[in-house]
Design a protein around this motif. Sequence first.
Motif, PDB file in Angstrom:
ATOM      1  N   VAL A 338     -33.777 -11.134   4.314  1.00 58.55           N
ATOM      2  CA  VAL A 338     -33.830 -10.113   3.068  1.00 58.55           C
ATOM      3  C   VAL A 338     -35.042  -9.484   2.741  1.00 58.55           C
ATOM      4  N   VAL A 339     -36.189 -10.279   2.939  1.00 57.96           N
ATOM      5  CA  VAL A 339     -37.621  -9.749   2.720  1.00 57.96           C
ATOM      6  C   VAL A 339     -37.962  -8.672   3.823  1.00 57.96           C
ATOM      7  N   GLN A 340     -37.500  -8.841   5.220  1.00 57.19           N
ATOM      8  CA  GLN A 340     -37.594  -8.047   6.257  1.00 57.19           C
ATOM      9  C   GLN A 340     -36.831  -6.516   5.980  1.00 57.19           C
ATOM     10  N   ASP A 341     -35.724  -6.874   5.510  1.00 56.16           N
ATOM     11  CA  ASP A 341     -34.774  -5.714   5.112  1.00 56.16           C
ATOM     12  C   ASP A 341     -35.425  -4.869   4.118  1.00 56.16           C
ATOM     13  N   LEU A 342     -36.141  -5.482   2.945  1.00 57.84           N
ATOM     14  CA  LEU A 342     -36.853  -4.865   2.168  1.00 57.84           C
ATOM     15  C   LEU A 342     -38.137  -3.914   2.632  1.00 57.84           C
ATOM     16  N   VAL A 343     -38.852  -4.526   3.501  1.00 57.91           N
ATOM     17  CA  VAL A 343     -39.846  -3.839   4.347  1.00 57.91           C
ATOM     18  C   VAL A 343     -39.070  -2.690   4.999  1.00 57.91           C
ATOM     19  N   GLU A 344     -38.120  -2.648   5.653  1.00 58.19           N
ATOM     20  CA  GLU A 344     -37.353  -1.710   6.403  1.00 58.19           C
ATOM     21  C   GLU A 344     -37.053  -0.714   5.362  1.00 58.19           C
ATOM     22  N   HIS A 345     -36.421  -1.028   4.068  1.00 56.49           N
ATOM     23  CA  HIS A 345     -36.014   0.049   3.307  1.00 56.49           C
ATOM     24  C   HIS A 345     -37.213   0.919   2.717  1.00 56.49           C
ATOM     25  N   VAL A 346     -38.474   0.454   2.600  1.00 55.56           N
ATOM     26  CA  VAL A 346     -39.391   1.227   2.314  1.00 55.56           C
ATOM     27  C   VAL A 346     -40.513   1.453   3.136  1.00 55.56           C
ATOM     28  N   ARG A 347     -40.226   1.347   4.354  1.00 51.16           N
ATOM     29  CA  ARG A 347     -41.084   1.721   5.568  1.00 51.16           C
ATOM     30  C   ARG A 347     -41.752   3.125   5.513  1.00 51.16           C
ATOM     31  N   PRO A 348     -40.915   4.039   5.330  1.00 51.69           N
ATOM     32  CA  PRO A 348     -41.296   5.403   5.208  1.00 51.69           C
ATOM     33  C   PRO A 348     -42.393   5.646   4.298  1.00 51.69           C
TER      34      PRO A 348
END
Length: 400
Positions: A338-348
């Motif tokens: 879930v934490v890694q998916d948060l990072v991917e969500h805001v990566r741009p």
Amino acid sequence: MTHNATRHPGPRSQPRTMGVEEELLLVDPTSGELVPVGPVVVARDVRTAGTPSDADGADAGTPGHDGADGADRPGTPLETELQQQQVETATPPRTLLTDLVDDLRGLRRRADAAAQEVGARVVALGTSPRPGVPVLTPVTRYRAMAQLMGVTADEQLTCGCHVHVGVESDEEGVAVLDRIRPWLAVLTALSTNSPYWNGADTGYAGYRTQVFQRFPTTGPTDRFGSPEGYHRLVADLLSTGALVDEGMMYFDARLSRSYPTVEVRVADVCLQPEDAVLVAALSRGLVETAAAQWRAGEPADDVPTPLLRMASWRASRSGLTTELVHPVHRRAAPAAEVVQDLVEHVRPALAASGDAPWVEQHVEEVLSRGTGADRQRRVAAATDDDLAAVVRDAVEVTVR
């Protein structure tokens, strides 16, 4: 109804500003017990800084200003909090994560120096491991809160980390609030640092969330839809007569009363300052991502508020040790995923601000070593549950 570029501002050319507030406990350096010296510590800091303090607690959540105290004294003067066993710090608004790290380290040292003048230390813990009786700070606003809230205020002794992120307008701010709601519980999990309450392990990684949600306005909110919807709800809540002022709108995220910012309020105060900056960086990423979605006409996801409450409870209960509620598919998933998916969500957004490498590194560190709650429990296990040792270790981590 869709939004278009003629109605909303385009992408920002500069990163949004961030400010971080930290609430800190005041403890005896040997026993780890709470000591009610907050007003004295604040007075000594004000004397040293030579600037006035908000001694009456009029605004419970605003970022500091640039320039008042010089490079060695970042942020505003220290402030009192609801209980005398606390003080609060606030950084200047910043754009660089490295500046925030330096600010938080400096503010913690500054608060600790003032505390040591009266035989105390500061410690960044969401709740006190040692039992103690809260002592109300004797100012008008806090007396009014205690009278209205009864035992909820009498027992309230928790420390949070609040992040302010700049927005262009109330319209953009409310659009952000409506879009970041599913992700806020992940920030709670990353920051969990309050496993103990009244001398016992609660079984929660972030028990502060449970205590603080006793206030009637605390927690996740429904979508507001517009600035008018936001301000109408605030006015309706105030008209009930059950709140002292607008500062008691303890939503998980809210519009600041005094600054053009969105204030994210879900995190425990973090044991390590770098963890607080990680929460700030991800908060800014969420705000920028949500604003971009709004500009593109993407509607806010209507996640039911009871599900958000469940996600908040799950994050508070286990932190990063087991599972969290995934913000997208709304099912249990491993916390690291879930934490890694948060990072991917805001990566741009992280890439645009230059934050991506720093955030990736520090996410890996937190996932590897655990949160402040994990460290507290490790120290307790190594010292035969000596909670004074837990506090002493936390003091050293707070100010080193």
